[in-house]
Structures are given as structure tokens and as C-alpha cells.
Design a protein around this motif. Structure first.
Motif, PDB file in Angstrom:
ATOM      1  N   LYS A   1       0.826  -1.188   0.000  1.00 14.07           N
ATOM      2  CA  LYS A   1       0.000   0.000   0.000  1.00 14.07           C
ATOM      3  C   LYS A   1       0.866   1.246   0.000  1.00 14.07           C
ATOM      4  CE  LYS A   1      -4.109  -1.786   2.140  1.00 14.07           C
ATOM      5  NZ  LYS A   1      -5.140  -1.554   3.119  1.00 14.07           N
ATOM      6  N   LYS A   2       0.301   2.313  -0.550  1.00  9.72           N
ATOM      7  CA  LYS A   2       1.017   3.579  -0.599  1.00  9.72           C
ATOM      8  C   LYS A   2       0.917   4.284   0.748  1.00  9.72           C
ATOM      9  CE  LYS A   2      -0.013   4.284  -5.448  1.00  9.72           C
ATOM     10  NZ  LYS A   2      -0.790   5.044  -6.395  1.00  9.72           N
ATOM     11  N   ILE A   3       1.981   5.006   1.099  1.00  4.89           N
ATOM     12  CA  ILE A   3       2.022   5.815   2.307  1.00  4.89           C
ATOM     13  C   ILE A   3       2.147   7.275   1.870  1.00  4.89           C
ATOM     14  CG2 ILE A   3       3.355   6.388   4.376  1.00  4.89           C
ATOM     15  CD1 ILE A   3       2.078   3.723   4.719  1.00  4.89           C
ATOM     16  N   LEU A   4       1.380   8.162   2.498  1.00 10.01           N
ATOM     17  CA  LEU A   4       1.406   9.583   2.201  1.00 10.01           C
ATOM     18  C   LEU A   4       1.794  10.324   3.469  1.00 10.01           C
ATOM     19  CD1 LEU A   4       0.531  11.988   0.282  1.00 10.01           C
ATOM     20  CD2 LEU A   4      -1.689  11.808   1.382  1.00 10.01           C
ATOM     21  N   ILE A   5       2.724  11.267   3.345  1.00 10.35           N
ATOM     22  CA  ILE A   5       3.159  12.080   4.471  1.00 10.35           C
ATOM     23  C   ILE A   5       2.673  13.502   4.244  1.00 10.35           C
ATOM     24  CG2 ILE A   5       5.128  12.977   5.760  1.00 10.35           C
ATOM     25  CD1 ILE A   5       6.759  10.684   4.524  1.00 10.35           C
ATOM     26  N   ALA A   6       2.113  14.123   5.271  1.00  4.37           N
ATOM     27  CA  ALA A   6       1.691  15.517   5.174  1.00  4.37           C
ATOM     28  C   ALA A   6       2.235  16.272   6.386  1.00  4.37           C
ATOM     29  CB  ALA A   6       0.169  15.610   5.134  1.00  4.37           C
ATOM     30  N   LEU A   7       2.706  17.485   6.145  1.00  9.30           N
ATOM     31  CA  LEU A   7       3.218  18.327   7.211  1.00  9.30           C
ATOM     32  C   LEU A   7       2.307  19.523   7.390  1.00  9.30           C
ATOM     33  CD1 LEU A   7       6.969  18.454   6.152  1.00  9.30           C
ATOM     34  CD2 LEU A   7       5.976  17.061   7.949  1.00  9.30           C
ATOM     35  N   SER A   8       2.062  19.893   8.648  1.00  5.56           N
ATOM     36  CA  SER A   8       1.344  21.138   8.933  1.00  5.56           C
ATOM     37  C   SER A   8       2.268  22.002   9.782  1.00  5.56           C
ATOM     38  CB  SER A   8       0.032  20.851   9.671  1.00  5.56           C
ATOM     39  OG  SER A   8       0.289  20.479  11.007  1.00  5.56           O
ATOM     40  N   GLU A  16      -2.259   5.986   5.016  1.00  5.00           N
ATOM     41  CA  GLU A  16      -2.052   4.760   4.266  1.00  5.00           C
ATOM     42  C   GLU A  16      -3.182   4.623   3.264  1.00  5.00           C
ATOM     43  OE1 GLU A  16      -0.810   0.347   5.542  1.00  5.00           O
ATOM     44  OE2 GLU A  16      -2.719   0.990   6.378  1.00  5.00           O
ATOM     45  N   GLU A  17      -2.854   4.127   2.081  1.00  3.97           N
ATOM     46  CA  GLU A  17      -3.880   3.917   1.060  1.00  3.97           C
ATOM     47  C   GLU A  17      -4.955   2.986   1.625  1.00  3.97           C
ATOM     48  OE1 GLU A  17      -3.895   3.118  -3.683  1.00  3.97           O
ATOM     49  OE2 GLU A  17      -2.525   1.937  -2.470  1.00  3.97           O
ATOM     50  N   SER A  38     -11.331   9.752   9.826  1.00  7.55           N
ATOM     51  CA  SER A  38      -9.911   9.632   9.516  1.00  7.55           C
ATOM     52  C   SER A  38      -9.664   9.219   8.072  1.00  7.55           C
ATOM     53  CB  SER A  38      -9.247   8.636  10.469  1.00  7.55           C
ATOM     54  OG  SER A  38      -9.720   7.334  10.226  1.00  7.55           O
ATOM     55  N   LEU A  39     -10.699   9.216   7.228  1.00  6.41           N
ATOM     56  CA  LEU A  39     -10.544   8.852   5.828  1.00  6.41           C
ATOM     57  C   LEU A  39     -10.588  10.100   4.957  1.00  6.41           C
ATOM     58  CD1 LEU A  39     -12.835   5.708   5.665  1.00  6.41           C
ATOM     59  CD2 LEU A  39     -10.359   5.778   5.880  1.00  6.41           C
ATOM     60  N   TYR A  40      -9.662  10.178   4.014  1.00  2.00           N
ATOM     61  CA  TYR A  40      -9.560  11.332   3.139  1.00  2.00           C
ATOM     62  C   TYR A  40      -9.423  10.844   1.706  1.00  2.00           C
ATOM     63  CZ  TYR A  40      -8.621  13.582   7.542  1.00  2.00           C
ATOM     64  OH  TYR A  40      -8.729  14.024   8.823  1.00  2.00           O
ATOM     65  N   THR A  41      -9.960  11.599   0.778  1.00  2.00           N
ATOM     66  CA  THR A  41      -9.950  11.194  -0.619  1.00  2.00           C
ATOM     67  C   THR A  41      -9.280  12.260  -1.464  1.00  2.00           C
ATOM     68  OG1 THR A  41     -11.980   9.981  -0.281  1.00  2.00           O
ATOM     69  CG2 THR A  41     -11.404  10.486  -2.538  1.00  2.00           C
ATOM     70  N   THR A  51      -8.116   6.871  -1.893  1.00  2.00           N
ATOM     71  CA  THR A  51      -8.548   7.165  -0.540  1.00  2.00           C
ATOM     72  C   THR A  51      -7.442   6.796   0.426  1.00  2.00           C
ATOM     73  OG1 THR A  51     -10.809   6.671  -1.165  1.00  2.00           O
ATOM     74  CG2 THR A  51     -10.328   6.725   1.180  1.00  2.00           C
ATOM     75  N   PHE A  52      -7.204   7.658   1.399  1.00  2.00           N
ATOM     76  CA  PHE A  52      -6.178   7.429   2.397  1.00  2.00           C
ATOM     77  C   PHE A  52      -6.798   7.460   3.779  1.00  2.00           C
ATOM     78  CE2 PHE A  52      -3.874   9.078  -1.225  1.00  2.00           C
ATOM     79  CZ  PHE A  52      -2.751   8.259  -1.260  1.00  2.00           C
ATOM     80  N   LYS A  53      -6.276   6.620   4.660  1.00  2.00           N
ATOM     81  CA  LYS A  53      -6.719   6.574   6.048  1.00  2.00           C
ATOM     82  C   LYS A  53      -5.617   7.149   6.918  1.00  2.00           C
ATOM     83  CE  LYS A  53      -8.079   3.362   9.672  1.00  2.00           C
ATOM     84  NZ  LYS A  53      -8.258   1.951  10.035  1.00  2.00           N
TER      85      LYS A  53
END
Length: 185
Positions: A1-8, A16-17, A38-41, A51-53
């Protein structure tokens, strides 16, 4: 699965996908099986749906840059602090039994910080790894680059720019570390 990192401004989020909950109708509206906050698209330019969780969030103190290198997450902040995190996984299938969806799942449970160290005196602007080695290179507005081993220990400090370094890269062909600075060199 793909992993996405976001910074604020002061948090690091890891997604995670996730592919079990979305339906896409003809009117291009999303229908959720459950209302999980906690789900984002996200959509790509070609209209593909991903979609990422949200699997982890951590207060980090203003990270400016983050990069996955050799199965670790490296972050640098505005105070010149380098942090290294390892993503820990929990085997969620109780004695190797299959879950309700007949899938063995391994869900990340937390991000463990294994190093937090001040290596620069100003903002860290870039982090790269040197291919086929265990070395990491960081650049900073303090006009230096640091070559580190994979434990975060500084092996060499490179100096020469008159102003801050904004980008670095590595030429595999010529085996050079290339830097770009505000001083136009």
C-alpha cells in the motif's frame, strides 16, 4: 500500500492507502460505507480516486521537510534539528487467524522517534540519501551540508557557500553532491 506524508505547522501526519469504503456515482459524488473522520480522498488529474486513512499523527514542532529514506522517516525543522522516526507495525491478525474480510492485515500503530539531534544552526532545507550507501546528506540555511551515517551521526561538514543552501542532489554518474544556494552558486 502507498504511504502519504503531510506536514502542517506543528504536526506530521501519515496516511495509508485505503480501498474498502468508497463508491463513486455518476454524479461524481462520494458515498461512504461508514462515516470515519480519519478517511480522506484525493483525485488525480485523470479523475482517478485514491482514498487514504489517517494512521498516525505526531506533534513535531514545525517540521520543514520530511523524506522516507531506507525505511525510516527523516524530518528537519526550522531550528536545525534532525529527527528520525521508524514506523512500527502491529500484527493485527491474532494468532494468524484471518479477519472478517478474509485478509491478513498489518496496521501501523505508531511512529517511534529514534533520534532527535541538533545538527544545523538554521533551517534544514533538504535531505537526500546517497545511493548504494548508508549515508544521508542534509543542507541548511546555515550555509553548510552535513553527511551523516544512518544513525544520524555527522561524518563530515561541507562548507563553501556565502549564503544559505536551498537544494541538494546527487549525480550518480559523476558521484558528486550538487548544491544550490541563495548566493547563486
Amino acid at each position: 500500500k502507498k504511504i502519504l506524508i503531510a506536514l502542517s505547522s506543528n504536526h506530521l501526519y501519515i496516511f495509508e492507502e485505503y480501498d474498502e469504503w468508497i463508491k463513486y456515482d455518476r454524479k461524481k459524488q462520494l458515498k461512504q460505507k461508514n462515516q470515519n473522520s480519519s478517511l480522506y480522498t484525493s483525485f488525480t488529474t485523470k479523475g482517478l480516486l485514491t482514498t487514504f486513512k489517517l494512521i498516525h499523527q505526531k506533534k513535531t514542532g514545525t517540521p520543514e521537510i520530511a523524506k522516507w529514506i531506507n525505511e525510516a522517516l527523516y524530518t528537519g525543522n526550522s531550528k536545525g534539528i534532525l529527527s528520525i522516526y521508524m514506523l512500527s507495525y502491529n500484527d493485527n491478525n491474532n494468532n494468524n487467524k484471518e479477519d472478517n474480510n478474509n485478509n491478513n492485515k498489518h496496521e501501523p500503530i505508531h511512529l517511534k522517534q529514534v533520534l532527535k539531534q541538533s545538527i544545523h544552526t538554521d533551517i534544514i532545507t533538504a535531505i537526500i540519501n546517497l545511493p548504494d550507501t548508508d549515508y544521508i546528506v542534509t543542507a541548511s540555511m546555515d550555509r553548510t551540508m552535513k553527511i551523516l551515517n544512518d544513525y544520524g551521526q555527522v561524518q563530515l561538514t561541507l562548507k563553501g557557500h556565502k549564503k544559505g543552501i536551498v537544494a541538494i542532489d546527487y549525480s550518480l554518474q559523476y558521484r558528486y553532491i550538487i548544491s544550490a544556494s541563495i548566493d547563486h552558486t
